[in-house]
Write an enzyme that holds these catalytic residues in place. Structure first.
Site, PDB file in Angstrom:
ATOM      1  N   ASP A 136      46.323  40.530  50.662  1.00 41.91           N
ATOM      2  CA  ASP A 136      44.786  40.269  51.142  1.00 41.91           C
ATOM      3  C   ASP A 136      44.693  39.859  52.749  1.00 41.91           C
ATOM      4  O   ASP A 136      43.893  39.118  52.992  1.00 41.91           O
ATOM      5  CB  ASP A 136      44.361  39.042  50.189  1.00 41.91           C
ATOM      6  CG  ASP A 136      42.765  38.916  50.313  1.00 41.91           C
ATOM      7  OD1 ASP A 136      42.107  40.074  50.474  1.00 41.91           O
ATOM      8  OD2 ASP A 136      42.278  37.784  50.120  1.00 41.91           O
ATOM      9  N   CYS A 193      29.695  44.189  27.072  1.00 45.32           N
ATOM     10  CA  CYS A 193      29.604  42.850  27.324  1.00 45.32           C
ATOM     11  C   CYS A 193      29.116  42.704  28.733  1.00 45.32           C
ATOM     12  O   CYS A 193      29.429  43.492  29.820  1.00 45.32           O
ATOM     13  CB  CYS A 193      30.887  42.139  27.582  1.00 45.32           C
ATOM     14  SG  CYS A 193      31.055  40.520  27.978  1.00 45.32           S
TER      15      CYS A 193
END
Length: 375
Positions: A136, A193
């Site tokens: 990251d 969902c």
């Protein structure tokens, strides 16, 4: 090559597990053109907000090989950081600051990168291949790469979801010039969902699988450099660093376990706003040493705490908030004005306004005094 590759992969799986990683997944060091196209659309729409580095590095993010032309395979490793309780329960403690689950323990960059480097070094020794490690901190599209490698899929909240570990996943990547057998990508298991979209307090998802970072509480409390826009302040509640809502409600978390790595556990205690409001820079750095929270910087952190203080409606916080009306940073002074507009009655607020406005020189803070007067 097949037997040698299979043997290397078996070693890699075992060594990664020993190093504390939950999963190892391998894919080609390329990404489909649609990934770069989606990133381009995200930036063109302005949804990246203050994160100018995303636009600056867009070309390099298009493919791992744009950063390292010799890369042939990407080894994606996952590490679970699941909490030991439902973090949504913390939102009711309005007198305490709620820190995102990922930031309650040690900085994951430090924990994961050290182990990745060691694993990559061992892999290079065994394979004779070149390696590069990423956690990251470089223009690498880690989530699409992880989905392509079969570590999970990018859910409607745009984060990676795993059927084994839910939404609580850290990612690390080893790029190598070795040609390795690849794993099959996982399919999307979100179905119908929409819990992650429906729960968002600031409606940061204009559509499934799309995020407008400018409305995201994680972005606003961590990346955003200016004042928190007025329209989002009440919705932030007591969240002083990040937001877990869209992750926490994912049904796949029923398979998640508490983080196996003890360094991610944190103390489990939510700091009181009264304690946080009086931290000077040195005390802030000491309290959050080794934590991702420290990267926000003292001024932005106080800005966030002041928003939470205003939302607490606790008049007992007025003295420490009032002290911050003379802080060096306009960012802090402005949010102190707003917090006091929530905590004081009209008479008390007006008295402070009369005392401080004549000495205020920052236009943003003066604007807060003007708008806050209509509370």
């Amino acid at each position: 090559m097949g037997r040698a590759s299979d043997k290397l992969r078996r070693w890699l799986d075992a060594a990664a597990a020993e190093a504390g990683f939950a999963g190892v997944h391998v894919t080609a060091a390329t990404l489909p053109a649609e990934v770069a196209s989606r990133l381009g659309a995200f930036i063109a729409s302005g949804h990246h907000g203050d994160m100018g580095w995303l636009a600056d590095t867009a070309d390099r993010r298009a493919s791992p090989r744009a950063m390292w032309a010799e890369a042939r395979s990407a080894i994606v490793l996952t590490m679970n950081y699941g909490p030991d309780h439902d973090p949504m329960d913390n939102l009711a403690a309005s007198g305490h600051g709620n820190v995102s689950v990922y930031a309650r323990g040690r900085d994951y960059h430090e924990v994961i990168k050290g182990r990745l480097k060691q694993l990559a070094s061992q892999f290079a020794s065994r394979s004779g291949a070149e390696v590069k490690v990423f956690v990251d901190t470089a223009p690498l599209m880690e989530k699409p790469l992880a989905a392509q490698a079969g570590a999970g899929w990018q859910g409607k909240h745009t984060n990676l979801v795993s059927r084994e570990q839910g939404s609580w996943l850290f990612l690390g990547t080893i790029l190598t010039d070795a040609e390795l057998p690849t794993d099959a990508p996982d399919s999307d298991h979100c179905g119908t969902c929409t819990r992650c979209l429906d729960i968002c307090p600031t409606h940061a998802f204009p559509a499934p699988y799309r995020l407008d970072a400018r409305r995201c509480i994680s972005y606003l409390t961590i990346e955003h450099k200016g004042q928190i826009p007025a329209e989002f302040r009440a919705a932030i509640g007591n969240r002083i660093f990040g937001c877990d809502d869209c992750l926490a409600v994912c049904p796949w978390n029923k398979y998640a376990a508490r983080a196996a790595e003890a360094k991610f556990h944190g103390s489990g205690e939510m700091p009181a706003l009264a304690e946080l409001l009086v931290l000077d820079d040195a005390a802030f750095r000491k309290m959050f040493a080794g934590s991702p929270v420290r990267r926000a910087g003292h001024d932005r952190f106080l800005r966030n705490v002041l928003v939470a203080a205003g939302n607490s409606r606790d008049a007992g916080l007025v003295p420490p908030v009032e002290m911050l009306l003379t802080h060096d940073s306009p960012l802090v002074r402005g949010m102190a004005v707003w917090a006091l507009s929530c905590l004081l009655d009209e008479e008390g607020y007006r008295a402070l306004r009369l005392a401080h406005v004549p000495h205020e020189v920052d236009e943003t803070v003066l604007g807060e005094w003007g708008t806050a007067d209509s509370h």
